[in-house]
Design an enzyme around this catalytic site. Structure first.
Site, PDB file in Angstrom:
ATOM      1  N   LYS A 103       0.829  -1.199   0.000  1.00 18.34           N
ATOM      2  CA  LYS A 103       0.000   0.000   0.000  1.00 18.34           C
ATOM      3  C   LYS A 103       0.865   1.252   0.000  1.00 18.34           C
ATOM      4  O   LYS A 103       2.031   1.217   0.421  1.00 18.34           O
ATOM      5  CB  LYS A 103      -0.956   0.009   1.193  1.00 18.34           C
ATOM      6  N   LYS A 147       7.389   0.628   0.408  1.00 18.71           N
ATOM      7  CA  LYS A 147       7.599  -0.312  -0.694  1.00 18.71           C
ATOM      8  C   LYS A 147       8.735   0.134  -1.621  1.00 18.71           C
ATOM      9  O   LYS A 147       9.624  -0.652  -1.948  1.00 18.71           O
ATOM     10  CB  LYS A 147       6.295  -0.463  -1.469  1.00 18.71           C
ATOM     11  N   LYS A 178       2.860   8.175  -9.573  1.00 18.73           N
ATOM     12  CA  LYS A 178       3.663   9.253  -8.982  1.00 18.73           C
ATOM     13  C   LYS A 178       5.072   9.276  -9.558  1.00 18.73           C
ATOM     14  O   LYS A 178       5.779  10.274  -9.436  1.00 18.73           O
ATOM     15  CB  LYS A 178       3.744   9.095  -7.458  1.00 18.73           C
ATOM     16  N   ASP A 184      -2.438  -0.711  -3.230  1.00 21.20           N
ATOM     17  CA  ASP A 184      -3.695  -0.371  -2.561  1.00 21.20           C
ATOM     18  C   ASP A 184      -4.878  -1.026  -3.268  1.00 21.20           C
ATOM     19  O   ASP A 184      -5.838  -1.457  -2.648  1.00 21.20           O
ATOM     20  CB  ASP A 184      -3.896   1.153  -2.557  1.00 21.20           C
TER      21      ASP A 184
END
Length: 291
Positions: free
Chosen positions: A13, A18, A44, A130
């Site tokens: 998530k 991560k 992103k 997510d």
């Protein structure tokens, strides 16, 4: 005979660490002498920042919006110790599907024959976990990544995201999808955090690959725009990442997990919540056996 390229995917998530974990794995593997590519699959486009001194690189989707034909050196950039960095990118804010960026990026890599051209040993896909929608599930669904790992802390939403990932792996397992290598337990600094993760993996038929403690060394390194492997190679945290990288590279047997259904997960979490209150009150020390 062409060599077999090891391809793995690391999910988790947003905000769980991560990309930090993935970048340190990539950096560590490069110091072992492997040719590594890190493939950022988050709109992103910040997966590879700490491999390149904190600098962003042009994404595949942005580059394709500017030109019809793209060359390898326009979307693949070298980072720390020769790690090849790629960012899939995403659509303009509020327009289109971010998951499609991964599909487009993967197809472009195939067309350019990048892995063979650069003689890559291992490709690590850093994927937002997510939601495991069509695009984000590509490394699993298409069997691109043979082994899948997830980064999770003991926080409920991180475990919830990991459990959802397990459902996706289970769904595609019969059609050649990637299988689960295990859980990378991140930010494990108190005893009950380890017990929660250990209990979760036991109930979902998987394993913990490595326990990664929360460390100020990681924060200091990232403020410099670097991985811990680069900024603090002699630190205890760097040793943890090197151990994890070795386990990831040498991993050979992945399995189909047994995710909890929503009711089971909620009941499991509720019991742990009650037990943590007991720990806080000093009524018990270790609670895993009573869950």
């Amino acid at each position: 005979m062409a060599k077999k390229i090891k391809q793995i995917a690391i999910y988790g998530k947003g905000g769980i660490g991560k990309s930090t974990t993935t970048s340190n794995i990539s950096a560590a593997l490069s110091t072992f002498g492997y040719k590594v590519m890190q493939f950022g699959c988050d709109p992103k486009a910040d997966s590879t920042n700490t491999l390149r001194g904190g600098n962003y690189i042009p994404t595949i989707l942005d580059t394709l919006r500017e030109k019809l034909k793209v060359k390898t050196n326009e979307v693949v950039y070298e980072g720390f110790n020769g790690v090849y960095c790629v960012e899939a990118g995403g659509p303009a804010p509020g327009v289109g599907c971010a998951g499609r960026g991964i599909i487009t990026a993967v197809e472009l890599m195939k067309q350019l024959n990048v892995f063979k051209e650069l003689d890559i040993d291992i490709v690590i896909y850093d994927v937002l976990g997510d939601v495991v929608c069509g695009g984000f599930a590509v490394p699993i669904r298409e069997g691109i990544a043979e082994h899948v790992f997830t980064v999770s802390s003991a926080d409920f939403m991180a475990v919830y995201a990991a459990n959802n990932l397990f459902k996706g792996i289970q769904k595609y397992s019969n059609s050649g999808g990637g299988l689960l290598g295990g859980v990378i337990a991140n930010s494990i600094n108190v005893g009950y955090s380890k017990e929660i993760i250990d209990d979760f993996v036991s109930r979902t038929s998987t394993q913990v690959v490595e326990y990664v403690p929360r460390s100020v060394t990681v924060t200091q390194s990232e403020l410099q725009g670097k991985t811990t492997i680069e900024a603090a190679p002699k630190s205890a945290q760097a040793d943890v990442y090197r151990s994890l990288a070795s386990k990831i590279y040498n991993h050979t047997e992945s399995k189909v997990p047994t995710p909890l259904d929503t009711k089971e997960l909620r009941e499991w979490a509720s019991k742990w919540g009650d037990q943590l209150l007991a720990i806080e009150a000093g009524e018990v020390r270790s609670v895993a056996a009573s869950i």
